[in-house]
Design an enzyme around this catalytic site. Structure first.
Site, PDB file in Angstrom:
ATOM      1  N   TYR A   1       0.832  -1.203   0.000  1.00 34.79           N
ATOM      2  CA  TYR A   1       0.000   0.000   0.000  1.00 34.79           C
ATOM      3  C   TYR A   1       0.869   1.257   0.000  1.00 34.79           C
ATOM      4  CZ  TYR A   1      -3.423   3.474   1.433  1.00 34.79           C
ATOM      5  OH  TYR A   1      -4.216   4.585   1.492  1.00 34.79           O
TER       6      TYR A   1
ATOM      7  N   TRP B   1       1.315   5.489  -2.149  1.00 31.13           N
ATOM      8  CA  TRP B   1       1.101   6.314  -3.329  1.00 31.13           C
ATOM      9  C   TRP B   1       2.190   6.162  -4.373  1.00 31.13           C
ATOM     10  CZ3 TRP B   1      -1.903  11.123  -4.327  1.00 31.13           C
ATOM     11  CH2 TRP B   1      -3.115  11.119  -3.619  1.00 31.13           C
TER      12      TRP B   1
END
Length: 779
Positions: free
Chosen positions: A121, A123
């Protein structure tokens, strides 16, 4: 001819790049990036991007493959308690590939693919092809799959509850009523959790123009009145002249229920709308009016919980009913214990007003949480890298990673189902930093000792890299070619390679191609395409998809030559749930009833005691109304204004905001005075889970009893044990609990702490220093 001229000459134009915080023209000198100039399309550029310039070749840069010393010398699982402390040994790429390929084969053969956790997980960086999470998932699916995670740390509770109420979350979160409609039609904008324009600096995958600040200003100029319901004054910019309603953290659901009570008691709710478009109003009304349990959830009841005056609550309810009102629900509302409730209650409040589906009315979820929320661009069906089929059925809710590692085989509940945590032997992370976004980091450090092997792709020595066994150096966006092409933004930008990869850094695609060759699946992973061929394929596929929606894109070569283009916004203002309002029979919601579910029989059937069949007030364990809170303060941890999460924490923009090298903590003067704390003092913030050092900022822009420390400071453990983090990472204090047994989302905002002036003298921050690196003996 200098580097800039040579690169520009080869392209026939200026060098361009894009990031989550904006798009830029890249300036070079002597092979180094000297400036990032915002593209002319950006009318309100963010300063965040400048933070990368001085860290591209910083001491924290990882320039070669690295292996933790004990792991290299003794094998998988060796001295796992030394992760985060032990030196690394530099190895060459063939050695790193062999070690990792052999380890993947061992784990899969011995324990099965479910023993690999690769939620990965985070960005990562902008770019449609070099998307780290997509790359690692595709690679592992070529090997048979992996245990995955579901939902996000941003709004997990909403992702699970909202589909039960209106049928979908993902289909509406990025297709909300646009700012143009707010500007022209809204009269009152009520923002639960505020409208933090700093969050709107960011857009997933790249952005060409920052719209949030200018849209808010245009709305104010058009006469829209703003109400900021938040413990923090700055959650709506002051120049909008918002009314600030100070509210205790974690109590928004109680306020919403009281607003509903006033609407019902004074017959200001829209019964015709409720009859046609909703189901379950009667039992909800009975709950609010106290007909079920004798507790009348009116404004007087809510005042005791929220600290919002009862008269303010009643007046606000009347104002909302008397004019076109937009209710905005901040994503932060979900990140608390029982974070499902404010979103459900907020939607029900909007349903009582009867304005859902009307221009400028209804509700929105996360205005200014990202730059793209409220834009007027739809049907941007850009293609993404195919990830293949994951044959492993195991998963975890995204925020339950420590629970999984510490309790293999234990049961857990999620969205009405019952599941079991797998036994993880290998973790593979590319493109994220769990030491930023996860809660109770001391607990997570213990959990991190459980896997036998932890692999990380990273470009800089943050905590995620320091706590790994095998670290593979990857490139930044400025060192590779890609395309900024995201369904969230109507600008498509050629991301040019501006400089050569630093050291031995490789693209994730190249790293995984090399591994897949050693594992016998290279052709399956690459489909015999180069990175450039993949980008052309994705672009051409996107061009075909958009043409079906009457949107045009230039051919690939013309795009690369021009460098960028913009797809026009939609002709008509986008109104969320307009089709449903126009005809609920022809356009039903994807709920069991096809209507807005004020009461949900399906949720009631789950039999959960922490998420009932209707929105309700659930008392958090840690909040300012707790009988045992004493002189503790409520810690909020919002998104920073100087960076995206923990990205570029070591860059100059982020470093400039430090106080004596530590993350700032914002306190009300009343709370500071009671503790003998002055501006710029170092303070210790602590509770039973941990402690950190911060620098004090004293301000009346935060309500008494509440303190604020932004997230993103790189985790920096103190070897002496005096504190958990020398730098000021608030997640050493936050609780690692699920929002409820429905969503199991993160509940970081439900956190009480003590604060005292630090008496331990100066404490050297080492977060931005690399670990000890050893050279491997050549035999």
């Amino acid at each position: 001819m200098d580097d800039q001229d040579q690169n520009a000459s080869a392209l026939g134009r200026e060098l361009l790049t894009s990031s989550h915080w904006g798009s830029f023209s890249v300036k070079l000198k002597d092979g180094q990036v000297t400036a990032l100039e915002p593209m002319g399309t950006d009318k309100d550029p963010s300063p965040i991007g400048q933070g990368i310039i001085d860290v591209l070749d910083h001491p924290t840069r990882i320039t070669a493959p690295m292996v933790r010393k004990s792991w290299l010398e003794q094998g998988a699982g060796a001295a796992s308690e030394k992760r985060g402390e032990e030196p690394f040994v530099e190895v060459d790429w063939p050695t790193a590939e062999t070690l990792l390929a052999d380890e993947l084969k061992r784990v899969i053969t011995t324990f099965g693919n479910e023993a690999i956790f690769a939620g990965s997980y985070g960005w990562a960086s902008a770019g449609r092809f070099h998307h780290a999470q997509s790359q690692i998932h595709r690679f592992l699916n070529c090997l048979g799959g992996y245990t995955k995670s579901v939902n996000t740390y941003s709004f997990a509770a909403a992702e699970v509850i909202v589909p039960h109420v209106i049928g979908s979350f993902r289909d509406v979160i990025y297709n909300q009523t646009c700012w143009q409609s707010v500007i022209s039609d809204t009269k009152l904008f009520v923002a639960f959790g505020g409208l933090p324009v700093k969050n709107g600096q960011i857009g997933q995958g790249g952005l060409g123009n920052h719209i949030q600040g200018t849209a808010m200003s245009a709305a104010a100029d058009a006469g829209v009145s703003f109400v900021n319901i938040s413990p923090i004054r700055g959650d709506i910019p002051n120049h909008l002249k918002p009314e600030w309603v100070q509210i205790r953290p974690n109590t928004d659901a109680a306020l919403m229920l009281a607003l509903c009570h006033t609407l019902i008691a004074e017959d200001r709710h829209d019964q015709a709308f409720l009859d046609r478009y909703t189901t379950g109003f009667a039992p909800f009304a009975a709950y609010v009016m106290g007909q079920q349990d004798g507790i009348i959830r009116d404004a007087d009841w809510a005042e005791k919980i929220t600290a919002v005056p009862a008269d303010t609550i009643r007046t606000l309810a009347r104002r909302m009913a008397d004019q076109r009102t937009m209710i905005s629900l901040s994503w932060s509302l979900t990140r608390q214990q029982y974070g499902e409730q404010p979103y459900w209650a907020g939607i029900v409040l909007a349903a009582l007003l009867g304005q859902i589906g009307l221009p400028g009315g209804g509700f929105g979820m996360g205005y200014s949480a990202l730059n793209s929320i409220g834009n007027n661009s739809s049907n941007l069906d850009f293609a993404a890298l195919p990830q293949g089929d994951n044959q492993v059925r195991h998963f975890i809710p995204v925020a339950r990673i420590s629970d999984m590692l510490l309790n293999p085989g234990a049961p857990f509940r999620y969205d009405g189902g019952e599941y079991v945590y797998p036994d993880i032997r290998l973790m593979y992370w590319a493109g994220g930093n769990p030491f930023h976004h996860h809660q109770d980091l001391n607990r997570m450090v213990k959990a991190w000792q459980k896997p036998e092997t932890i692999v990380v792709h990273e470009w800089c020595w943050n905590a995620n890299a320091k706590f790994a066994d095998i670290v593979l150096p990857c490139t930044t966006t400025l060192e590779r070619q890609d395309i900024a092409m995201t369904p969230r933004d109507n600008h498509v930008i050629s991301m040019d390679q501006a400089i050569a990869p630093v050291g031995q850094a490789r693209d994730d695609y190249d790293i995984l191609s090399g591994l897949s060759e050693r594992l016998g699946c290279k052709s399956v992973f690459t489909e015999d395409r180069t990175a450039e061929e993949w980008q052309r394929w994705l672009y051409d596929l996107s061009r075909q998809a958009l043409s079906r929606n009457n949107k045009t894109m230039p051919d690939y070569d013309s795009f690369r030559k021009a460098g960028w283009f913009m797809i026009p916004e939609d002709d008509s203002p986008q109104i969320m749930l307009k089709a449903f309002r126009d005809d609920p029979i022809a356009h039903p919601l994807l709920t069991p009833s096809g209507l807005i579910e004020i009461t949900s029989e399906r949720l009631g059937g789950f039999g959960l005691d922490d998420c009932l069949s209707m929105p309700s007030w659930q008392t958090p364990k840690e909040w300012l109304g707790a009988p045992d809170c004493g002189d503790q303060l409520h810690l909020l941890n919002n998104q920073p204004y100087t960076k995206l999460h923990s990205q570029l924490d070591h860059g100059k923009i982020s470093r400039q905001a430090r106080i004596k090298g530590h993350e700032p903590v914002y306190l009300h003067p009343q709370d500071a005075q009671a503790r003998g704390i002055a501006a710029d003092d170092l303070v210790k913030v602590f509770n039973s889970r941990g402690a950190m050092i911060c620098g004090a900022i004293i301000t009346e822009n935060i309500m008494p009893g509440v303190i604020l420390v932004s997230t993103g400071a790189w985790f920096d453990p103190d070897p002496s044990g005096q504190v958990s983090c020398k730098h000021g990472n608030p997640n050493v204090l936050t609780p690692d609990i699920g929002t409820s047994s429905l969503a199991q989302g993160p509940a970081a905002h439900s956190c009480l702490v003590s604060v005292e002036k630090w008496a331990g003298g100066n404490m050297t921050v080492t977060a931005h220093e690399p670990p000890e690196i050893l050279k491997r003996d050549k035999k």
